[in-house]
Motif scaffolding. Structure first.
Motif, short mmCIF file in Angstrom:
data_model
loop_
_atom_site.label_atom_id
_atom_site.label_comp_id
_atom_site.label_asym_id
_atom_site.label_seq_id
_atom_site.Cartn_x
_atom_site.Cartn_y
_atom_site.Cartn_z
N TYR A 43 -0.48 -3.16 -3.01
CA TYR A 43 -1.89 -3.54 -3.21
C TYR A 43 -2.65 -3.48 -1.89
N LYS A 46 -3.35 0.13 -0.74
CA LYS A 46 -4.45 0.78 -1.44
C LYS A 46 -5.81 0.31 -0.90
N ARG A 50 -8.86 2.69 0.86
CA ARG A 50 -10.30 2.70 0.60
C ARG A 50 -11.10 2.54 1.90
N ALA A 85 -6.71 9.06 -5.23
CA ALA A 85 -5.29 8.70 -5.19
C ALA A 85 -4.67 9.08 -3.84
N ASP A 88 -5.47 6.37 -1.42
CA ASP A 88 -4.57 5.24 -1.67
C ASP A 88 -3.23 5.45 -0.97
N ASN A 89 -2.71 6.67 -1.09
CA ASN A 89 -1.41 6.97 -0.50
C ASN A 89 -1.48 7.02 1.02
N LEU A 92 -1.21 3.46 2.01
CA LEU A 92 0.17 3.03 1.82
C LEU A 92 1.08 3.55 2.92
#
Length: 310
Positions: A43, A46, A50, A85, A88-89, A92
């Protein structure tokens, strides 16, 4: 003849000076987050992704352009979803680096899968080195830690410009790798392969016009593709495989795929084109996890060709 290894850095008293305090704070935050539950780290990662859209606008636009170039058949909405996406990765990946450097083995084991060991074992059984062509999926740091549980490997190494981060990076990566050689030490990697080691090489970056062929990659017909990947296969006592890491709902999976037949064939352009086709196959296992933020199409067939990124 043994490969010349990267020398381990020593702790310096200078690291305690104020100019490194911000680096220490970043390390402390990442180390602390690494002990949180894995789902909570997903969480947080991600959220960091952003944030990258704001603080790393240049990289954001490079990723957007690469996705447009490679997947013109996708609608604008589909491209936007892949880009989101991908961000997001990217977020991460920051936390996956700290996981790879600092997680205890029991935590790594709890989220790790390995598929295709037989391809590695078959080559090692012949007394040969294993040249693993891998790709820049953004969980690569953690993937190397997973791979190192069973196959401590030899890899190219690029020093960090910040000396404190170089200290942390070296010892973090050294938990998974058998040893590391400087990124320009070609003979070192060849010697490691001759010694029967598993060595990782990443052929999916733009290394410039020297020793390259212009070959297709997804919808781009003329990407600068290094022939350096062939040099190791030609000169070392080794056989090749392909290696990819993906994040799954259960954790992370390393997949070893068999190498190409009749390789190298003697036709460099044909061989690197085949490598690109395998890279495409590996990317498509999880395209949102690939490093689209790199200027993969920076080098053009003619020096005066307009940039694809302008």
């Amino acid at each position: 003849m043994s490969a010349k290894k990267v020398v381990a850095p020593e702790f310096e008293i200078e690291f305690l000076l104020p100019k490194y305090w911000l680096t220490w704070l970043s390390i402390f935050i990442l180390y602390s987050i690494s002990w949180l539950p894995y789902k909570l780290q997903i969480y947080i990662g991600k959220l960091l992704g952003r944030l990258l859209k704001v603080v790393a606008k240049k990289r954001y636009h490079i990723a957007k352009r690469n996705i447009e170039l490679c997947f013109p058949e996708l609608s604008e909405q589909q491209q936007a979803a892949m880009l989101k996406a991908n961000l997001d990765n990217a977020g991460l990946a920051i936390l996956e680096t700290s996981m790879g450097w600092w997680w205890p083995s029991w935590r790594v084991n709890g989220v790790a899968e390995f598929e295709g060991r037989e391809h590695i074992e078959a080559i090692l059984a012949k007394g040969k080195g294993v040249l693993a062509y891998a790709i820049h999926n953004m969980n690569l740091e953690f993937a190397c830690r997973i791979l190192g549980r069973e196959y401590p490997s030899v890899v190219f190494y690029r020093k960090h410009n910040n000396r404190l981060m170089e200290y942390m990076q070296y010892y973090g990566r050294n938990r998974a790798n058998k040893y590391m050689v400087h990124k320009r030490n070609v003979r070192g990697l060849i010697h490691a392969l001759d010694d029967g080691e598993l060595c990782i090489y990443l052929p999916d970056q733009d290394y410039g016009r020297t020793r390259c062929e212009f070959t297709p990659f997804f919808a781009v017909n003329d990407m600068a593709t290094t022939k350096g990947s062939l040099l190791f296969a030609e000169q070392a006592n080794c056989e090749t495989i392909f290696l990819v890491s993906i994040r799954t709902p259960k954790g992370y999976k390393i997949i070893a795929l068999p190498g190409l037949e009749n390789f190298p064939s003697g036709d460099d352009k044909y061989d690197v084109t085949r490598i690109n086709k395998m890279i495409e196959k590996m990317v498509m296992l999880a395209p949102e996890q690939y490093l689209w933020m790199h200027k993969r199409f920076k080098t053009r067939p003619n020096a005066d060709d307009p940039s694809l990124y302008d």
